[in-house]
Design a protein around this motif. Structure first.
Motif, PDB file in Angstrom:
ATOM      1  N   GLY A 162      49.480  53.788  46.481  1.00 58.38           N
ATOM      2  CA  GLY A 162      49.389  55.033  45.721  1.00 58.38           C
ATOM      3  C   GLY A 162      49.981  54.790  44.352  1.00 58.38           C
ATOM      4  N   SER A 163      50.734  55.753  43.864  1.00 60.86           N
ATOM      5  CA  SER A 163      51.401  55.578  42.579  1.00 60.86           C
ATOM      6  C   SER A 163      52.562  54.603  42.737  1.00 60.86           C
ATOM      7  CB  SER A 163      51.929  56.920  42.069  1.00 60.86           C
ATOM      8  OG  SER A 163      52.836  56.725  40.996  1.00 60.86           O
ATOM      9  N   GLY A 197      68.871  57.670  53.088  1.00 59.19           N
ATOM     10  CA  GLY A 197      69.923  56.824  52.547  1.00 59.19           C
ATOM     11  C   GLY A 197      69.602  56.415  51.129  1.00 59.19           C
ATOM     12  N   ASP A 198      68.313  56.273  50.830  1.00 60.61           N
ATOM     13  CA  ASP A 198      67.860  55.949  49.486  1.00 60.61           C
ATOM     14  C   ASP A 198      66.412  56.399  49.338  1.00 60.61           C
ATOM     15  OD1 ASP A 198      68.110  55.034  46.917  1.00 60.61           O
ATOM     16  OD2 ASP A 198      68.333  52.915  47.439  1.00 60.61           O
ATOM     17  N   SER A 199      66.050  56.844  48.150  1.00 59.99           N
ATOM     18  CA  SER A 199      64.667  57.188  47.829  1.00 59.99           C
ATOM     19  C   SER A 199      64.275  56.339  46.635  1.00 59.99           C
ATOM     20  CB  SER A 199      64.526  58.679  47.505  1.00 59.99           C
ATOM     21  OG  SER A 199      64.820  59.474  48.639  1.00 59.99           O
ATOM     22  N   VAL A 200      63.404  55.382  46.858  1.00 57.31           N
ATOM     23  CA  VAL A 200      63.044  54.414  45.823  1.00 57.31           C
ATOM     24  C   VAL A 200      61.528  54.264  45.754  1.00 57.31           C
ATOM     25  CG1 VAL A 200      65.197  53.099  45.931  1.00 57.31           C
ATOM     26  CG2 VAL A 200      63.328  52.532  47.492  1.00 57.31           C
ATOM     27  N   SER A 201      61.038  53.947  44.583  1.00 55.59           N
ATOM     28  CA  SER A 201      59.609  53.733  44.387  1.00 55.59           C
ATOM     29  C   SER A 201      59.294  52.249  44.494  1.00 55.59           C
ATOM     30  CB  SER A 201      59.195  54.244  43.009  1.00 55.59           C
ATOM     31  OG  SER A 201      59.769  53.420  41.992  1.00 55.59           O
ATOM     32  N   PRO A 202      58.028  51.888  44.660  1.00 58.65           N
ATOM     33  CA  PRO A 202      57.663  50.473  44.604  1.00 58.65           C
ATOM     34  C   PRO A 202      58.128  49.812  43.298  1.00 58.65           C
ATOM     35  CG  PRO A 202      55.865  51.720  45.552  1.00 58.65           C
ATOM     36  CD  PRO A 202      56.873  52.725  45.075  1.00 58.65           C
ATOM     37  N   ARG A 203      58.047  50.553  42.205  1.00 59.15           N
ATOM     38  CA  ARG A 203      58.523  50.007  40.928  1.00 59.15           C
ATOM     39  C   ARG A 203      60.028  49.720  40.993  1.00 59.15           C
ATOM     40  NH1 ARG A 203      55.716  50.277  36.394  1.00 59.15           N
ATOM     41  NH2 ARG A 203      54.591  52.183  37.000  1.00 59.15           N
ATOM     42  N   ASP A 204      60.774  50.629  41.625  1.00 50.60           N
ATOM     43  CA  ASP A 204      62.214  50.413  41.792  1.00 50.60           C
ATOM     44  C   ASP A 204      62.484  49.162  42.621  1.00 50.60           C
ATOM     45  OD1 ASP A 204      62.826  52.787  40.411  1.00 50.60           O
ATOM     46  OD2 ASP A 204      62.811  53.971  42.259  1.00 50.60           O
ATOM     47  N   LEU A 205      61.709  48.977  43.683  1.00 50.01           N
ATOM     48  CA  LEU A 205      61.906  47.823  44.562  1.00 50.01           C
ATOM     49  C   LEU A 205      61.615  46.519  43.830  1.00 50.01           C
ATOM     50  CD1 LEU A 205      60.305  49.219  47.850  1.00 50.01           C
ATOM     51  CD2 LEU A 205      62.738  48.808  47.424  1.00 50.01           C
ATOM     52  N   ALA A 206      60.588  46.524  42.995  1.00 45.98           N
ATOM     53  CA  ALA A 206      60.266  45.325  42.223  1.00 45.98           C
ATOM     54  C   ALA A 206      61.409  44.991  41.268  1.00 45.98           C
ATOM     55  CB  ALA A 206      58.957  45.526  41.462  1.00 45.98           C
ATOM     56  N   ASP A 257      51.364  57.613  55.192  1.00 37.64           N
ATOM     57  CA  ASP A 257      52.031  58.904  55.019  1.00 37.64           C
ATOM     58  C   ASP A 257      53.188  58.826  54.031  1.00 37.64           C
ATOM     59  OD1 ASP A 257      50.368  60.258  56.743  1.00 37.64           O
ATOM     60  OD2 ASP A 257      51.633  59.955  58.499  1.00 37.64           O
ATOM     61  N   MET A 258      53.718  57.629  53.828  1.00 38.67           N
ATOM     62  CA  MET A 258      54.754  57.447  52.819  1.00 38.67           C
ATOM     63  C   MET A 258      54.142  57.283  51.433  1.00 38.67           C
ATOM     64  SD  MET A 258      57.357  54.833  54.778  1.00 38.67           S
ATOM     65  CE  MET A 258      58.554  54.800  53.423  1.00 38.67           C
ATOM     66  N   MET A 259      53.120  56.425  51.345  1.00 41.07           N
ATOM     67  CA  MET A 259      52.553  56.074  50.050  1.00 41.07           C
ATOM     68  C   MET A 259      51.807  57.221  49.376  1.00 41.07           C
ATOM     69  SD  MET A 259      53.242  52.955  49.038  1.00 41.07           S
ATOM     70  CE  MET A 259      54.058  51.493  49.716  1.00 41.07           C
ATOM     71  N   ALA A 281      68.863  50.798  49.356  1.00 38.79           N
ATOM     72  CA  ALA A 281      67.830  49.782  49.573  1.00 38.79           C
ATOM     73  C   ALA A 281      68.270  48.430  49.010  1.00 38.79           C
ATOM     74  CB  ALA A 281      66.519  50.222  48.920  1.00 38.79           C
ATOM     75  N   ARG A 282      68.962  48.466  47.879  1.00 41.01           N
ATOM     76  CA  ARG A 282      69.420  47.209  47.284  1.00 41.01           C
ATOM     77  C   ARG A 282      70.362  46.460  48.236  1.00 41.01           C
ATOM     78  NH1 ARG A 282      72.660  46.378  41.492  1.00 41.01           N
ATOM     79  NH2 ARG A 282      73.175  44.184  41.838  1.00 41.01           N
ATOM     80  N   GLN A 283      71.224  47.182  48.932  1.00 41.95           N
ATOM     81  CA  GLN A 283      72.133  46.539  49.877  1.00 41.95           C
ATOM     82  C   GLN A 283      71.372  45.902  51.029  1.00 41.95           C
ATOM     83  OE1 GLN A 283      74.509  50.467  49.764  1.00 41.95           O
ATOM     84  NE2 GLN A 283      75.986  49.013  50.596  1.00 41.95           N
ATOM     85  N   VAL A 284      70.343  46.585  51.508  1.00 36.52           N
ATOM     86  CA  VAL A 284      69.530  46.046  52.609  1.00 36.52           C
ATOM     87  C   VAL A 284      68.830  44.769  52.163  1.00 36.52           C
ATOM     88  CG1 VAL A 284      67.570  46.479  54.131  1.00 36.52           C
ATOM     89  CG2 VAL A 284      69.210  48.314  53.662  1.00 36.52           C
ATOM     90  N   LEU A 285      68.222  44.798  50.985  1.00 37.81           N
ATOM     91  CA  LEU A 285      67.502  43.636  50.473  1.00 37.81           C
ATOM     92  C   LEU A 285      68.450  42.479  50.189  1.00 37.81           C
ATOM     93  CD1 LEU A 285      65.072  45.547  48.105  1.00 37.81           C
ATOM     94  CD2 LEU A 285      64.437  44.323  50.200  1.00 37.81           C
ATOM     95  N   ALA A 286      69.614  42.778  49.628  1.00 37.44           N
ATOM     96  CA  ALA A 286      70.599  41.726  49.344  1.00 37.44           C
ATOM     97  C   ALA A 286      71.093  41.109  50.645  1.00 37.44           C
ATOM     98  CB  ALA A 286      71.772  42.295  48.546  1.00 37.44           C
ATOM     99  N   GLY A 287      71.328  41.944  51.653  1.00 35.02           N
ATOM    100  CA  GLY A 287      71.768  41.430  52.940  1.00 35.02           C
ATOM    101  C   GLY A 287      70.727  40.556  53.588  1.00 35.02           C
TER     102      GLY A 287
END
Length: 294
Positions: A162-163, A197-206, A257-259, A281-287
């Protein structure tokens, strides 16, 4: 009273309840393996869930039944309904069903099998003379560590259908368990509690992955939601797996349903229990990177 305590989330809820000093009895199927509950600090009783009288007697005196059952119709509708009916007869004042998902009250029936089951059970709960509280938490953030097809570290891509700015709700299982335990001990919970716990966009994740790795992550859109829907139909035809709780196409339904934003949680009730520190989300990815899972 805890039902489904031997599962991954159920075990965490058991520990969270014990940490809060709650007097907890976890019910398990006769013949089921309850070894994992041994170190949680809760009592365990094996029971025949088809024995209505025995189930009612066991629930007698409980202040709240919290369900962490996971499965298909025979579990979410069948066994959970038997627990609900016994709780009503036993006079248990409160019930927390096994909903733990994105906001399926806003999604369209027929587009997500597992959420349709929860929608059906919600109708049954709402018709019962008991106070119920559903906890909705988006997707489990733990899935960002590799199971969810969103962050692809090899090609350094973050996928979206999606967006790229659509906010996606993620909550770790540990945080969901802590919140569920707090809610179970709170006599004044509303019908629905929404947390992320966190609301992030695909752009945020990148951007997060670029920050963590020092290497650029691209956004990639392999088609919009209609393309994803076509992929779901094809996957379900080629690999139906009707008896699997989480076949590939089920995860894709959830992702849809998320996208497309239909399952977005709002408003959030994160602040209801201020002692909970939310995992980002950053903590999960870093871990995950530290454990070399990404």
């Amino acid at each position: 009273m805890l039902v489904g305590g031997t599962g991954n989330l159920g075990l965490r809820i058991a520990r969270a309840l014990a940490a809060r000093g709650a007097n907890v009895l976890a019910l398990a199927r006769q013949g089921g393996d309850t070894a994992a509950l041994a170190d949680t600090g809760v009592s365990v009783e094996k029971i025949d869930f088809d024995d209505e009288q025995s189930l009612r007697r066991t629930l007698d005196g409980a202040s709240c039944v919290i369900s962490a059952l996971n499965g298909l119709e025979d579990t979410i509708i069948g066994r959970q309904s038997r627990v609900l009916d016994a709780a009503v007869v036993a006079g248990v004042p409160r019930f927390i069903p096994s909903d733990y998902s994105l906001d399926f009250t806003k999604t369209k029936p027929g587009r997500n099998r597992n959420l349709d089951l929860r929608r059906r059970f919600m109708a049954k709960v709402d018709a019962a003379p008991i106070r119920a509280t559903s906890i909705l938490n988006g997707a489990f953030a733990d899935l960002l560590a590799g199971q969810a097809p969103i962050v692809l570290p090899g090609p350094r891509i973050v996928l979206h259908w999606g967006s790229p700015d659509q906010l996606l709700d993620f909550t770790t299982k540990e945080d969901v368990a802590a919140y569920a335990a707090a809610a179970a001990l709170d006599p004044d919970t509303p019908r629905t509690l929404r947390i992320a716990g966190d609301s992030v966009s695909p752009r945020d994740l990148a951007a997060t992955m670029q920050l963590l790795t020092g290497r650029r992550f691209r956004l990639a859109k392999p088609g919009g939601v209609p393309v994803l829907s076509a992929m779901i139909r094809l996957t379900r035809t080629l690999a139906p797996q009707p008896g699997a709780v989480f076949p590939a196409w089920q995860g894709m339904q959830y992702l849809r349903d998320m996208m497309d934003g239909t399952g977005k949680l709002e408003p959030l009730d994160n602040d209801r229990y201020p002692e909970i520190n939310w995992t980002k989300a950053r903590q999960v990815l870093a871990g995950a990177m530290a454990m070399k899972r990404l």
